[in-house]
Design a protein around this motif. Structure first.
Motif, PDB file in Angstrom:
ATOM      1  N   HIS A  19      59.928  11.672  -1.936  1.00  0.00           N
ATOM      2  CA  HIS A  19      60.948  12.548  -1.372  1.00  0.00           C
ATOM      3  C   HIS A  19      61.480  13.523  -2.403  1.00  0.00           C
ATOM      4  CE1 HIS A  19      63.908  13.605   1.722  1.00  0.00           C
ATOM      5  NE2 HIS A  19      64.750  13.785   0.711  1.00  0.00           N
ATOM      6  N   GLN A  20      61.582  13.094  -3.636  1.00  0.00           N
ATOM      7  CA  GLN A  20      62.146  13.930  -4.688  1.00  0.00           C
ATOM      8  C   GLN A  20      61.192  15.019  -5.148  1.00  0.00           C
ATOM      9  OE1 GLN A  20      63.470  10.046  -6.769  1.00  0.00           O
ATOM     10  NE2 GLN A  20      64.767  11.622  -7.654  1.00  0.00           N
ATOM     11  N   ASN A  21      59.909  14.798  -4.914  1.00  0.00           N
ATOM     12  CA  ASN A  21      58.887  15.685  -5.471  1.00  0.00           C
ATOM     13  C   ASN A  21      58.102  16.455  -4.413  1.00  0.00           C
ATOM     14  OD1 ASN A  21      55.730  15.711  -6.172  1.00  0.00           O
ATOM     15  ND2 ASN A  21      56.852  16.131  -8.063  1.00  0.00           N
ATOM     16  N   GLU A  22      57.790  15.795  -3.294  1.00  0.00           N
ATOM     17  CA  GLU A  22      56.808  16.358  -2.357  1.00  0.00           C
ATOM     18  C   GLU A  22      57.329  17.516  -1.524  1.00  0.00           C
ATOM     19  OE1 GLU A  22      54.266  12.236  -1.612  1.00  0.00           O
ATOM     20  OE2 GLU A  22      55.618  12.993  -0.069  1.00  0.00           O
ATOM     21  N   GLY A  23      58.551  17.393  -1.007  1.00  0.00           N
ATOM     22  CA  GLY A  23      59.123  18.433  -0.166  1.00  0.00           C
ATOM     23  C   GLY A  23      58.862  18.232   1.314  1.00  0.00           C
ATOM     24  N   ASP A  24      59.801  18.762   2.127  1.00  0.00           N
ATOM     25  CA  ASP A  24      59.661  18.793   3.586  1.00  0.00           C
ATOM     26  C   ASP A  24      59.374  17.422   4.191  1.00  0.00           C
ATOM     27  OD1 ASP A  24      60.069  21.588   3.559  1.00  0.00           O
ATOM     28  OD2 ASP A  24      57.955  21.922   3.094  1.00  0.00           O
ATOM     29  N   CYS A  49      59.539  20.027  -5.011  1.00  0.00           N
ATOM     30  CA  CYS A  49      58.657  20.680  -5.989  1.00  0.00           C
ATOM     31  C   CYS A  49      57.322  21.079  -5.363  1.00  0.00           C
ATOM     32  CB  CYS A  49      58.405  19.747  -7.169  1.00  0.00           C
ATOM     33  SG  CYS A  49      59.879  19.258  -8.064  1.00  0.00           S
ATOM     34  N   ARG A  50      57.258  20.998  -4.045  1.00  0.00           N
ATOM     35  CA  ARG A  50      56.003  21.212  -3.310  1.00  0.00           C
ATOM     36  C   ARG A  50      54.886  20.323  -3.874  1.00  0.00           C
ATOM     37  NH1 ARG A  50      56.972  24.442   0.606  1.00  0.00           N
ATOM     38  NH2 ARG A  50      58.077  26.430   0.443  1.00  0.00           N
ATOM     39  N   GLY A  51      55.262  19.117  -4.237  1.00  0.00           N
ATOM     40  CA  GLY A  51      54.302  18.193  -4.807  1.00  0.00           C
ATOM     41  C   GLY A  51      53.258  17.699  -3.826  1.00  0.00           C
ATOM     42  N   TYR A  52      53.573  17.762  -2.531  1.00  0.00           N
ATOM     43  CA  TYR A  52      52.582  17.340  -1.536  1.00  0.00           C
ATOM     44  C   TYR A  52      51.384  18.280  -1.563  1.00  0.00           C
ATOM     45  CZ  TYR A  52      51.211  14.770   2.692  1.00  0.00           C
ATOM     46  OH  TYR A  52      50.570  13.951   3.601  1.00  0.00           O
ATOM     47  N   ASP A  87      50.136   8.393  11.208  1.00  0.00           N
ATOM     48  CA  ASP A  87      49.480   9.672  10.949  1.00  0.00           C
ATOM     49  C   ASP A  87      48.328   9.438   9.974  1.00  0.00           C
ATOM     50  OD1 ASP A  87      48.661  12.196  10.282  1.00  0.00           O
ATOM     51  OD2 ASP A  87      50.650  12.974   9.792  1.00  0.00           O
ATOM     52  N   PRO A  88      47.094   9.484  10.445  1.00  0.00           N
ATOM     53  CA  PRO A  88      45.959   9.226   9.547  1.00  0.00           C
ATOM     54  C   PRO A  88      45.831  10.275   8.448  1.00  0.00           C
ATOM     55  CG  PRO A  88      45.191  10.034  11.680  1.00  0.00           C
ATOM     56  CD  PRO A  88      46.652   9.780  11.827  1.00  0.00           C
ATOM     57  N   ASP A  89      46.303  11.500   8.701  1.00  0.00           N
ATOM     58  CA  ASP A  89      46.214  12.539   7.678  1.00  0.00           C
ATOM     59  C   ASP A  89      47.068  12.180   6.460  1.00  0.00           C
ATOM     60  OD1 ASP A  89      44.523  14.001   9.287  1.00  0.00           O
ATOM     61  OD2 ASP A  89      46.094  15.313  10.073  1.00  0.00           O
ATOM     62  N   ALA A  90      48.206  11.552   6.703  1.00  0.00           N
ATOM     63  CA  ALA A  90      49.062  11.149   5.584  1.00  0.00           C
ATOM     64  C   ALA A  90      48.371  10.080   4.750  1.00  0.00           C
ATOM     65  CB  ALA A  90      50.406  10.652   6.094  1.00  0.00           C
ATOM     66  N   LEU A  91      47.740   9.114   5.398  1.00  0.00           N
ATOM     67  CA  LEU A  91      47.006   8.101   4.655  1.00  0.00           C
ATOM     68  C   LEU A  91      45.842   8.720   3.895  1.00  0.00           C
ATOM     69  CD1 LEU A  91      46.977   5.165   7.239  1.00  0.00           C
ATOM     70  CD2 LEU A  91      48.123   5.182   5.011  1.00  0.00           C
ATOM     71  N   ASP A  92      45.182   9.703   4.503  1.00  0.00           N
ATOM     72  CA  ASP A  92      44.114  10.424   3.806  1.00  0.00           C
ATOM     73  C   ASP A  92      44.653  11.084   2.534  1.00  0.00           C
ATOM     74  OD1 ASP A  92      42.334   9.754   5.804  1.00  0.00           O
ATOM     75  OD2 ASP A  92      42.393  11.717   6.796  1.00  0.00           O
TER      76      ASP A  92
END
Length: 419
Positions: A19-24, A49-52, A87-92
């Protein structure tokens, strides 16, 4: 420096959190609270930080420092944004991150919950609900099923004792507790639920209830992780200050330890390691906490490089298991302080290891200046700055200072193999 006291298997890393790094992270409870009126959060996390998006470049930064470990969290809210909907995309995405670590020689240290949880979970009783342990165990199982065979260490919960530490030391002004209660009540109304709760904004009168709930969740998570892979080291990471007593202050120090740390340190006796997250030293006198003269960090306490070694020593004495330093750093806008602090702290940690305390590794918090919860973007703890418009990363001198520590240690180990 006492480098040869640290084994060649020692993990040198940085710690980050989703949460602190990925964003949105818009399906999470923290995101919901950031946008509640009133809110205890200084500002919304937004893109962070748009880390995702930039995870691969961030791994390159870590590898470029000569590190061999990288700690990150898997965001449950991304994986299960709605109850029962995965959400399989998140696991990917997280699987790619694990593989990206391995490709760069970084041991993946995975945190299964770093404070944030799905919004639906927070609105449905949160960690204190009867089915919370089972829900969290399901999340741990699905993560393990996807890439548990490739991770190096598993941290179930991040700092389940943080609120107790903050309240024991009166680190927040009294009005903050009132705003917290108002925020949670407003969030419950907005969510259409009887109550709303989140792991790092727990009301003072619910501390014991949440400690019991977190304990059940930790045990359920450990069981789920071990069911998939029995050899994977599993532990919990706690926030722990170095509590030091002046003559006559021992009773106050011991009471603080008993209230804030000892439950989790005893719980860790059934784990493979205890995660230690240390940022300061607290000195106790006969009449309470004592203000020590010296240069201060951004938390308002004196800069004490030996605080990490002291916290590690106590954690191992009570838990009786090896220690993994899952977070350590210094809040300060003055990077010269950080550049001096990190080498000095590691030197004292190495001496502690030389004295017989088993320490598996050291993770500096954090790679980037990021979203620091209720303090927003006002607190700087990163080895790199992040341009808030372009999201470009720029190394601070402390990044090189840390890299130098790692390099000199490895040179010492190479020069004295077997020591």
């Amino acid at each position: 420096m006492t480098h040869i006291s640290l084994p060649d298997t020692f993990l040198w890393g940085v710690a980050t959190a989703g949460h602190q790094n990925e964003g949105d992270n818009s399906a999470s409870d923290t995101w919901f609270l950031e946008h509640t009126t009133p809110s205890l959060f200084r500002e919304p996390s937004g893109p962070a930080c748009r880390g995702y998006e930039h995870w691969a470049a961030d791994l390159d930064l870590a590898a470029g420092l000569g590190l061999n470990a990288f700690r990150f969290s898997v965001e449950w809210a991304r994986v299960e944004p709605e109850r029962g909907v995965v959400d399989p995309d998140a696991l990917d995405h997280y699987e790619r991150r694990v593989d990206g670590c391995l490709e760069r020689g970084l041991a993946p240290l995975v945190t299964f919950n770093h404070f944030t949880a799905p919004h639906w979970f927070a609105a449905d009783g949160s960690w204190t609900s009867a089915d919370a342990p089972a829900r969290f165990a399901e999340q741990c199982d699905r993560v393990m099923a996807r890439f548990g065979d490739r991770i190096a260490y598993a941290v179930t919960l991040n700092e389940p004792n943080l609120e107790q530490l903050l309240q024991a030391g009166a680190k927040l002004p009294p009005e903050a507790e009132a705003v917290k209660l108002q925020m949670l009540a407003a969030a419950a109304r907005a969510a259409g639920s009887d109550a709303y709760a989140s792991a790092n904004v727990i009301p003072a009168d619910r501390q014991d209830e949440f400690q019991a709930a977190f304990t059940r969740a930790h045990r359920a998570a450990r069981e789920a992780i071990k069911a998939r892979r029995g050899d994977l080291p599993v532990g919990v990471s706690i926030a722990i200050a170095d509590e030091v007593a002046l003559p006559g202050g021992e009773e106050r120090r011991d009471a603080k330890r008993a209230a804030v740390y000892d439950h989790w340190l005893r719980e860790a006796r059934d784990d493979d390691f205890i995660g230690v997250q240390n940022y300061e030293r607290i000195v106790h006198g006969p009449d309470g906490e004592v203000t020590v003269e010296g240069e201060l960090n951004g938390m308002g306490t004196v800069i004490a490089p030996g605080s990490l070694a002291g916290a590690v020593r106590y954690a191992h004495e009570v838990s009786r298991v090896p220690v993994l330093v899952t977070e350590h750093g210094i809040q300060t806008p003055d990077d010269a302080q950080r550049s001096a602090f990190v080498p000095a702290a590691v030197e004292e940690l190495a001496a502690e290891v030389g004295a017989g305390t088993p320490v598996l590794g050291y993770c500096h918090w954090t790679l980037l200046d990021n979203f620091e919860w209720i303090f927003g973007y006002g607190a700087q703890l990163g080895l790199h700055t992040v341009d808030r418009d372009t999201f470009e990363r720029h190394p601070k001198p402390s990044a090189q200072a840390y890299a130098n520590v790692v390099r000199s240690h490895r040179q010492a180990v190479a020069a004295h193999p077997g020591n």
